[in-house]
Design an enzyme around this catalytic site. Sequence first.
Site, PDB file in Angstrom:
ATOM      1  N   HIS A 103       0.763  -1.330  -0.253  1.00  0.00           N
ATOM      2  CA  HIS A 103       0.087   0.065  -0.018  1.00  0.00           C
ATOM      3  C   HIS A 103       1.001   1.265  -0.045  1.00  0.00           C
ATOM      4  CE1 HIS A 103       0.568  -0.501   4.507  1.00  0.00           C
ATOM      5  NE2 HIS A 103       0.497   0.916   4.372  1.00  0.00           N
ATOM      6  N   ASP A 126       0.204  -7.878   1.261  1.00  0.00           N
ATOM      7  CA  ASP A 126       0.737  -6.280   1.466  1.00  0.00           C
ATOM      8  C   ASP A 126       2.105  -6.244   1.351  1.00  0.00           C
ATOM      9  OD1 ASP A 126       0.074  -3.539   1.638  1.00  0.00           O
ATOM     10  OD2 ASP A 126       0.131  -3.588   3.657  1.00  0.00           O
ATOM     11  N   SER A 176       4.612   2.607   7.854  1.00  0.00           N
ATOM     12  CA  SER A 176       4.071   1.315   7.044  1.00  0.00           C
ATOM     13  C   SER A 176       5.437   1.162   6.137  1.00  0.00           C
ATOM     14  CB  SER A 176       2.876   1.663   6.169  1.00  0.00           C
ATOM     15  OG  SER A 176       1.962   1.830   6.894  1.00  0.00           O
TER      16      SER A 176
END
Length: 476
Positions: free
Chosen positions: A220, A255, A337
């Site tokens: 992402h 992911d 992230s």
Amino acid sequence: MLPAHDPVSDAASVSEAAATFGRPAGVEGSFAPDAVPADRPQPQIAPPDAVLAEAFRQPAGETETLQRDPYAQPEPDETPEPDPWRDPDSAVGMSAPAVGADPSTGPTLSGPKMGIRDVLFGGRVHWWALATLGLLALFVGLFGGLVGRWTAEVVTPLHANTVHLEGESPDSDGATTNVERVAKAAANSVVTIEVRTAVDGGSGSGFIVDKAGYIVTNNHVISKAANDSKAKLEVVFSDRQRVPARLVGRDVKTDLAVIKVDDVANLTVAKLGDSDKLQIGQEVIAFGSPLGLDKTVTSGIVSALDRPVPLRPDADSDTDAVINAIQTDASINPGNSGGPLLNDDGQVIGVNTAGAMTGGGSIGLGFAIPINEVIPIANTLIKDGKVKHPSVGITAATVRNDRIFGAEVKDVAPGSPAAQAGLREGDVITKFNGRSIEGADELTVAVRTSKIGEPVKFTYWRDGRYFDGELTPVSD
């Protein structure tokens, strides 16, 4: 026209009126005299009662028959006595004393004057005692003055030019805490990843896994660059060096993604650990660039393991995954992230991926993908650019009621491993590959972490009874 005047007729009229309305003969007043018989007794006025006479009789010396008007002005030769009760403007006056003074008492003569001994001690202290007290007070005053002078000379002054504050250098260049030591060891291996498109941009984190320039991050983080050929993908190193990057491969179901930079010398490669050895309560350090603030370090502990966390697609990412996460209370905010989650030895034991937030900030619920699951995905992406996942051919939904907890089978693909194992719609899977299943997300994680071509045992519930089965996952 008026009638003519006739004197004879007028005189006759007057005589007739006088005879009718005139005063009778012998009457001179307006009323006839009251003829009282001589023999009628006349009323007599009795003397007043003694009490009434005392109350209402005329005061002595008064000759007037009526009470004097209180508001009447006095005669010029009369001087009325001042009456403060009737005249509010009258002056204040002293009335006569209630008890008269004794004329035989003469004026009081002044006595002898009082001395200080009489005033202070009522004359009960001798002169020698008073002198002794005075000498004692003088001695106390002199002693207090000497003590004050002596203490004023020996107290250290408030201000001095001999004091100089200076920071003290540590005994060595080594780190004093685990977090400091880990931060220094990992700082050069952590990077900031930026994606810019024609309309917007975003940033995240990553860490170097090979000297050839391979960097691991989340899908992402680079999703916009993967879906927009004109997007600009850059890596910013710890020394603020900015280098273009290329997408090696990505996996929306886990992911995870790998990018690469070229022609960058002296890269620092992160040390990878073993996430299977993690224990709840173990200290961990999160490294990354939350909100674009690079080289940010937060610390915490491992709060839980094997936590299924769903990640759904949105406007910024096409990730559709359920990660088997490490839960930590180390702050993980947007921008963290893709950065590493480190243990006390500075080894990467997870990839920071998500955080639960209220009001836009971390609340101590962060999630990271275990490094033991990242390594095979990263190796496959570097080798092939894509990843194949195990599949059993079912869709499921979470069921929780008074009879059973688990993943209820909603659909079974014909010819799939699930169909071959005898599963059908309505069955509830409660255990898969040794892992308890209490919902659809846990079943997704259990299937994805299994291996293609290797048999897996499972347990399911049907019609109030539990059954055991076995199936072999295939590639998706």
